[in-house]
Design a protein around this motif. Sequence first.
Motif, PDB file in Angstrom:
ATOM      1  N   ASP A   3       0.851  -1.197   0.000  1.00 23.47           N
ATOM      2  CA  ASP A   3       0.000   0.000   0.000  1.00 23.47           C
ATOM      3  C   ASP A   3       0.880   1.238   0.000  1.00 23.47           C
ATOM      4  O   ASP A   3       1.068   1.898   1.013  1.00 23.47           O
ATOM      5  CB  ASP A   3      -0.905  -0.039   1.242  1.00 23.47           C
ATOM      6  N   ARG A   4       1.417   1.571  -1.160  1.00 29.80           N
ATOM      7  CA  ARG A   4       2.443   2.612  -1.242  1.00 29.80           C
ATOM      8  C   ARG A   4       1.946   4.001  -0.879  1.00 29.80           C
ATOM      9  O   ARG A   4       2.688   4.800  -0.325  1.00 29.80           O
ATOM     10  CB  ARG A   4       3.055   2.632  -2.637  1.00 29.80           C
ATOM     11  N   ASP A   5       0.695   4.302  -1.242  1.00 31.81           N
ATOM     12  CA  ASP A   5       0.201   5.649  -0.919  1.00 31.81           C
ATOM     13  C   ASP A   5      -0.495   5.679   0.452  1.00 31.81           C
ATOM     14  O   ASP A   5      -1.101   6.679   0.825  1.00 31.81           O
ATOM     15  CB  ASP A   5      -0.715   6.189  -2.021  1.00 31.81           C
ATOM     16  N   ARG A   6      -0.422   4.591   1.190  1.00 26.30           N
ATOM     17  CA  ARG A   6      -0.965   4.486   2.553  1.00 26.30           C
ATOM     18  C   ARG A   6      -2.439   4.872   2.646  1.00 26.30           C
ATOM     19  O   ARG A   6      -2.875   5.521   3.590  1.00 26.30           O
ATOM     20  CB  ARG A   6      -0.162   5.358   3.534  1.00 26.30           C
ATOM     21  N   SER A   7      -3.198   4.449   1.649  1.00 31.81           N
ATOM     22  CA  SER A   7      -4.630   4.768   1.641  1.00 31.81           C
ATOM     23  C   SER A   7      -5.424   3.740   2.441  1.00 31.81           C
ATOM     24  O   SER A   7      -6.602   3.920   2.686  1.00 31.81           O
ATOM     25  CB  SER A   7      -5.144   4.782   0.197  1.00 31.81           C
ATOM     26  N   GLY A   8      -4.765   2.638   2.807  1.00 25.37           N
ATOM     27  CA  GLY A   8      -5.486   1.561   3.480  1.00 25.37           C
ATOM     28  C   GLY A   8      -6.064   0.562   2.496  1.00 25.37           C
ATOM     29  O   GLY A   8      -6.671  -0.439   2.891  1.00 25.37           O
TER      30      GLY A   8
END
Length: 164
Positions: A3-8
């Motif tokens: 989850d690279r953009d840490r959006s969940g």
Amino acid sequence: MVDRDRSGFIDENELQQAISSGYQRFNIRTVRLLMFLFKNPNDSLRCGPKEFAALWSCLGQWRGIFERYDKDRSGKIDLFELRDALYSLGFAIPSSVLQVLISKYDDGSGRRVELNFDSFVECGMMLKGLTEKFKEKDKRHTGTTTFNYDEFMSMIIPFLVSYD
Ligand SMILES: [Ca+2]
């Protein structure tokens, strides 16, 4: 990590990067098919952690099957290896159907068609997904069932459009 953009959530680009790392680069079409089959039911474009875990474990199983049925160790799966692999999973797909399916991967070179891992996953998941749809209707497991036109179309069309 995936989850690279840490959006969940995992989107198709994140998924492609994650599953391409260990093997060769995954075709985006296969990525979309996986996303279609494993996505969160409340979210059409992304996987949550639970769906991702299921997808990851499923890919590991396909990898095991791929290696077991690549009998000539070519690193690819040909028509006969595909037939045996699917048969071991309980899918007795007619050779004529497999021939049509595998012809999609013919590069026109005149060589025997063989599937990379991602194409193998694509074929396997599509056949498995459609078989499961059929089985949902074939409640008594007789190998025969009845569809009306709407049911038939709504069963097939998502497989054709969702990832192509
Ligand atoms: Ca092979």
